[in-house]
Design an enzyme around this catalytic site. Structure first.
Site, PDB file in Angstrom:
ATOM      1  N   ASN A 254      57.228  53.544  68.119  1.00 46.80           N
ATOM      2  CA  ASN A 254      57.174  54.436  67.341  1.00 46.80           C
ATOM      3  C   ASN A 254      58.353  55.430  67.958  1.00 46.80           C
ATOM      4  O   ASN A 254      58.891  56.119  66.759  1.00 46.80           O
ATOM      5  CB  ASN A 254      56.020  55.381  67.297  1.00 46.80           C
TER       6      ASN A 254
ATOM      7  N   LYS B 210      66.097  63.933  72.957  1.00 44.55           N
ATOM      8  CA  LYS B 210      65.737  63.697  74.510  1.00 44.55           C
ATOM      9  C   LYS B 210      66.505  62.379  74.876  1.00 44.55           C
ATOM     10  O   LYS B 210      66.847  62.226  75.954  1.00 44.55           O
ATOM     11  CB  LYS B 210      64.050  63.042  74.505  1.00 44.55           C
ATOM     12  N   GLY B 211      66.732  61.276  74.107  1.00 45.08           N
ATOM     13  CA  GLY B 211      67.438  59.982  74.392  1.00 45.08           C
ATOM     14  C   GLY B 211      68.993  60.573  74.893  1.00 45.08           C
ATOM     15  O   GLY B 211      69.346  60.158  75.947  1.00 45.08           O
TER      16      GLY B 211
ATOM     17  N   GLY C 242      62.272  56.860  68.912  1.00 47.39           N
ATOM     18  CA  GLY C 242      63.651  56.227  68.432  1.00 47.39           C
ATOM     19  C   GLY C 242      64.554  57.366  69.382  1.00 47.39           C
ATOM     20  O   GLY C 242      64.629  58.330  68.944  1.00 47.39           O
ATOM     21  N   HIS C 243      65.192  56.610  70.206  1.00 48.84           N
ATOM     22  CA  HIS C 243      66.048  57.543  71.178  1.00 48.84           C
ATOM     23  C   HIS C 243      67.323  56.944  70.900  1.00 48.84           C
ATOM     24  O   HIS C 243      67.614  55.739  71.113  1.00 48.84           O
ATOM     25  CB  HIS C 243      65.543  57.401  72.366  1.00 48.84           C
TER      26      HIS C 243
ATOM     27  N   ASP D  44      61.960  63.644  68.408  1.00 48.54           N
ATOM     28  CA  ASP D  44      63.369  63.793  67.581  1.00 48.54           C
ATOM     29  C   ASP D  44      64.544  64.910  68.113  1.00 48.54           C
ATOM     30  O   ASP D  44      65.260  65.540  67.515  1.00 48.54           O
ATOM     31  CB  ASP D  44      63.602  63.623  66.374  1.00 48.54           C
TER      32      ASP D  44
ATOM     33  N   GLY E 242      76.756  68.675  70.518  1.00 46.68           N
ATOM     34  CA  GLY E 242      77.120  67.373  69.671  1.00 46.68           C
ATOM     35  C   GLY E 242      76.561  66.118  70.358  1.00 46.68           C
ATOM     36  O   GLY E 242      75.723  66.284  71.361  1.00 46.68           O
TER      37      GLY E 242
ATOM     38  N   ARG F  39      37.721  51.035  75.373  1.00 47.11           N
ATOM     39  CA  ARG F  39      37.926  49.866  76.501  1.00 47.11           C
ATOM     40  C   ARG F  39      37.940  48.495  75.914  1.00 47.11           C
ATOM     41  O   ARG F  39      37.242  47.347  76.550  1.00 47.11           O
ATOM     42  CB  ARG F  39      36.717  50.162  77.470  1.00 47.11           C
TER      43      ARG F  39
ATOM     44  N   GLN G 225      57.993  61.120  71.602  1.00 46.37           N
ATOM     45  CA  GLN G 225      57.253  62.174  70.961  1.00 46.37           C
ATOM     46  C   GLN G 225      57.665  63.369  71.380  1.00 46.37           C
ATOM     47  O   GLN G 225      58.817  63.888  71.822  1.00 46.37           O
ATOM     48  CB  GLN G 225      56.148  61.820  70.426  1.00 46.37           C
TER      49      GLN G 225
HETATM   50  P1  GDP Z   1      64.876  61.692  70.330  1.00 45.27           P
HETATM   51  O1  GDP Z   1      63.909  61.043  69.611  1.00 45.27           O
HETATM   52  O2  GDP Z   1      64.590  62.958  71.140  1.00 45.27           O
HETATM   53  O3  GDP Z   1      65.591  61.118  71.449  1.00 45.27           O
HETATM   54  O4  GDP Z   1      65.988  62.053  69.346  1.00 45.27           O
HETATM   55  P2  GDP Z   1      66.719  60.948  68.184  1.00 45.27           P
HETATM   56  O5  GDP Z   1      67.577  60.187  68.642  1.00 45.27           O
HETATM   57  O6  GDP Z   1      65.386  60.506  67.320  1.00 45.27           O
HETATM   58  O7  GDP Z   1      67.220  61.962  67.182  1.00 45.27           O
HETATM   59  C1  GDP Z   1      68.422  62.872  67.703  1.00 45.27           C
HETATM   60  C2  GDP Z   1      69.441  62.707  67.017  1.00 45.27           C
HETATM   61  O8  GDP Z   1      70.487  63.812  66.864  1.00 45.27           O
HETATM   62  C3  GDP Z   1      70.358  61.404  67.154  1.00 45.27           C
HETATM   63  O9  GDP Z   1      71.029  60.891  66.209  1.00 45.27           O
HETATM   64  C4  GDP Z   1      71.427  62.028  68.354  1.00 45.27           C
HETATM   65  O10 GDP Z   1      72.687  61.248  68.494  1.00 45.27           O
HETATM   66  C5  GDP Z   1      71.705  63.393  67.514  1.00 45.27           C
HETATM   67  N1  GDP Z   1      71.887  64.617  68.706  1.00 45.27           N
HETATM   68  C6  GDP Z   1      71.413  64.794  69.841  1.00 45.27           C
HETATM   69  N2  GDP Z   1      71.945  65.794  70.223  1.00 45.27           N
HETATM   70  C7  GDP Z   1      72.918  66.378  69.465  1.00 45.27           C
HETATM   71  C8  GDP Z   1      73.634  67.691  69.298  1.00 45.27           C
HETATM   72  O11 GDP Z   1      73.523  68.508  70.184  1.00 45.27           O
HETATM   73  N3  GDP Z   1      74.186  67.734  68.181  1.00 45.27           N
HETATM   74  C9  GDP Z   1      74.226  66.663  66.945  1.00 45.27           C
HETATM   75  N4  GDP Z   1      74.811  67.146  65.962  1.00 45.27           N
HETATM   76  N5  GDP Z   1      73.516  65.803  67.340  1.00 45.27           N
HETATM   77  C10 GDP Z   1      72.886  65.415  68.261  1.00 45.27           C
HETATM   78  P1  IMO Z   2      60.573  60.035  69.355  1.00 47.40           P
HETATM   79  O1  IMO Z   2      60.334  59.636  70.657  1.00 47.40           O
HETATM   80  C1  IMO Z   2      59.197  61.910  65.465  1.00 47.40           C
HETATM   81  C2  IMO Z   2      55.405  60.699  63.973  1.00 47.40           C
HETATM   82  C3  IMO Z   2      55.158  59.743  62.925  1.00 47.40           C
HETATM   83  C4  IMO Z   2      53.650  60.209  62.392  1.00 47.40           C
HETATM   84  C5  IMO Z   2      53.052  60.452  63.633  1.00 47.40           C
HETATM   85  C6  IMO Z   2      51.997  59.586  64.140  1.00 47.40           C
HETATM   86  O2  IMO Z   2      61.564  59.529  68.497  1.00 47.40           O
HETATM   87  O3  IMO Z   2      60.727  61.802  69.207  1.00 47.40           O
HETATM   88  P2  IMO Z   2      52.548  56.901  65.168  1.00 47.40           P
HETATM   89  O4  IMO Z   2      53.257  55.721  64.541  1.00 47.40           O
HETATM   90  O5  IMO Z   2      52.877  57.552  66.133  1.00 47.40           O
HETATM   91  O6  IMO Z   2      50.987  56.948  65.014  1.00 47.40           O
HETATM   92  O7  IMO Z   2      52.795  58.365  64.070  1.00 47.40           O
HETATM   93  O8  IMO Z   2      54.059  60.866  64.593  1.00 47.40           O
HETATM   94  N1  IMO Z   2      56.073  60.205  65.286  1.00 47.40           N
HETATM   95  C7  IMO Z   2      57.319  60.584  65.565  1.00 47.40           C
HETATM   96  N2  IMO Z   2      57.959  61.683  64.822  1.00 47.40           N
HETATM   97  N3  IMO Z   2      59.895  61.364  66.694  1.00 47.40           N
HETATM   98  C8  IMO Z   2      59.060  60.309  67.267  1.00 47.40           C
HETATM   99  O9  IMO Z   2      59.312  59.877  68.437  1.00 47.40           O
HETATM  100  C9  IMO Z   2      57.737  60.042  66.639  1.00 47.40           C
HETATM  101  N4  IMO Z   2      56.806  58.939  66.996  1.00 47.40           N
HETATM  102  C10 IMO Z   2      55.891  59.320  66.213  1.00 47.40           C
HETATM  103  O10 IMO Z   2      56.413  60.056  61.987  1.00 47.40           O
HETATM  104  O11 IMO Z   2      53.845  61.585  61.808  1.00 47.40           O
HETATM  105 MG    MG Z   3      63.636  59.926  68.017  1.00 45.22          MG
END
Ligand code: GDP
Ligand code: IMO
Ligand code: MG
Length: 409
Positions: free
Chosen positions: A37, A15-16, A39-40, A12, A393, A141, A198
């Protein structure tokens, strides 16, 4: 050029957003690990896209996206995500390719995942998406690969229940299947962006085992998950937040504590909108952990860092970072493998003066307040890694590029 974007913390990191931003210069975006699992989030203008299996380059109408061999794919989730994208006006037909070597997640794996986690003495707090079950079967396997859907000798041996779950998607998948090794060989002159899921601390080998996911989310996973050798990776970018977050259970040495930090956790959670994209769970928040970040740089051979969420600190009078751990009176500068040490470690903090102004409009490094630059430069010095991109942002345009990663050095 082959460029990897991976998470340098516990997922989180944003990356997205960064993949979407850098995809403008790429030809293909390939997701190399994990499954639904992940969420981007990608925000473009007024539209927000929440991607779980589909690579974050999909919003660029001219890009092909590939689901790599290192992924575990739930076909029901995949097509519901694609239908959702169609509903948001994205024409993805003919642009989504899937490695025949990727493994499948069946609906029953999700139930099994939740059941197994609830029975663990120390539950991991998985996302309940069947990820560990699919990777477990793969290692044993006993897994089912995408290409197996079209192999009659394998298909006929599946249970009636499994065939019924897969049948509705079989023909839709057929035309998407590709052998990615040969695709990447053919397209070698192009710019390929490898999108991680992740983060390194959730990686099965480099992470805080057993509180990890089951895929290879570290940089080497890009080679494995894309069917190429590590020699063919040209550059590795590690994305990290200006602070730290973690979802689910497991050690988190720099986590905010109410006694020491008052309501800092809820403040950061609200400002940073720190709620999971996949499960909606509130994310645990803490100080930026430089011990962990430096470990992430070393264990992944990160060439440069991408810092996100710097804007979340806009209102703070003071900002602290964790520079070492204290465990039973002993100082630790290296990230320990031992769960006991990680769980008992107390963060040693160093404070910086806040900048107390809105930085979301800054488009050049020089525009950032001097206090923000001091914070950044300390991180660069500590990690011995340059910060080449800074996100101020969640919107695409709220991004400062100090050095374009697509330019050969
Ligand atoms: P990912 O899993 O690495 O792709 O990240 P997520 O999308 O799960 O979580 C990142 C959250 O932070 C999302 O709601 C993005 O829209 C937001 N975000 C990304 N970059 C920034 C930033 O520089 N500032 C703020 N405030 N939010 C950001
Ligand atoms: P992105 O790509 C944050 C965490 C789960 C749990 C552990 C194992 O959005 O960064 P799983 O369902 O994979 O067996 O869960 O890993 N987890 C994440 N935490 N961002 C993710 O993906 C995650 N994918 C799995 O919360 O602690
Ligand atoms: Mg995420």
């Amino acid at each position: 050029m082959n460029l990897v974007i991976m998470g340098a913390q516990w997922g989180d990191e944003g990356k997205g957003k960064i993949v979407d931003f850098l995809a403008a210069e790429s030809d293909i975006v390939l997701r190399y690990s994990g499954g639904a699992n992940a969420g981007h989030t990608v925000v473009i203008g007024e539209k927000t896209y929440k991607l779980h299996l589909i690579p974050s380059g999909i919003t660029h109408a001219d890009k092909r996206v590939v689901l790599g061999s290192g992924m575990v794919i739930d076909l029901e989730s995949l097509f519901s995500e694609l239908d959702g994208l169609s509903g948001q006006g994205i024409n993805w037909q003919g642009r989504v390719l899937i490695s025949g070597r990727a493994h499948l997640v069946l609906p029953r794996y999700r139930d099994l995942d939740r059941e197994m986690d609830s029975k663990r003495k120390l539950p991991i707090g998985t996302t309940g998406r069947g990820i560990g079950v699919a990777y477990g079967l793969k290692a044993n396997r006993d897994g089912i690969r995408v290409v197996d859907l079209f192999d009659s000798s394998i298909w006929e041996k599946l249970s009636a229940e499994d065939r019924a779950a897969l049948e509705p998607f079989r023909e839709r998948v057929r035309e998407m299947v590709v052998d990615i090794t040969y695709l990447l060989y053919k397209e070698k002159p192009l710019n390929i962006l490898f999108e991680g899921a992740q983060g390194t601390l959730l990686d099965i080998d480099s992470g805080t085992y057993p509180y990890v996911s089951s895929g290879v989310s570290c940089a080497s996973g890009a080679a494995i998950g894309a069917g190429i050798g590590p020699k063919d990776i040209n550059r590795i970018l590690g994305v990290f937040k200006a602070y730290s977050t973690r979802v689910g259970n497991g050690p988190f040495p720099s986590e905010f504590s109410r006694d020491r930090d008052g309501d800092l956790e809820s403040t950061i959670r609200e400002l940073g909108r720190e709620y999971g994209v996949t499960t909606g769970r509130p994310r645990r928040c803490g100080y930026l952990d430089l011990v962990a970040l430096k470990y992430g740089c070393l264990t992944n051979s990160i060439d440069s860092l991408v810092m996100t969420h710097l804007d979340v600190y806009d209102e703070m009078e003071e900002i602290s970072v964790c520079t070492s751990y204290n465990f039973k009176g002993k100082e630790f500068l290296n990230f320990p493998a031992s769960l006991e040490i990680l769980e008992g470690a107390m963060p040693v903090l160093r404070s910086f003066k806040g900048w107390r102004q809105d930085i979301s409009g800054c488009s050049r490094y020089e525009d950032l307040p001097v206090e923000a630059r001091e914070y950044l430069e300390f991180i660069e010095e500590y990690t011995e890694t340059p910060i080449d991109i800074i996100s101020v942002g969640y919107r695409r345009e709220e991004t400062i590029v100090r050095k374009d990663p697509w330019t050969p050095s």
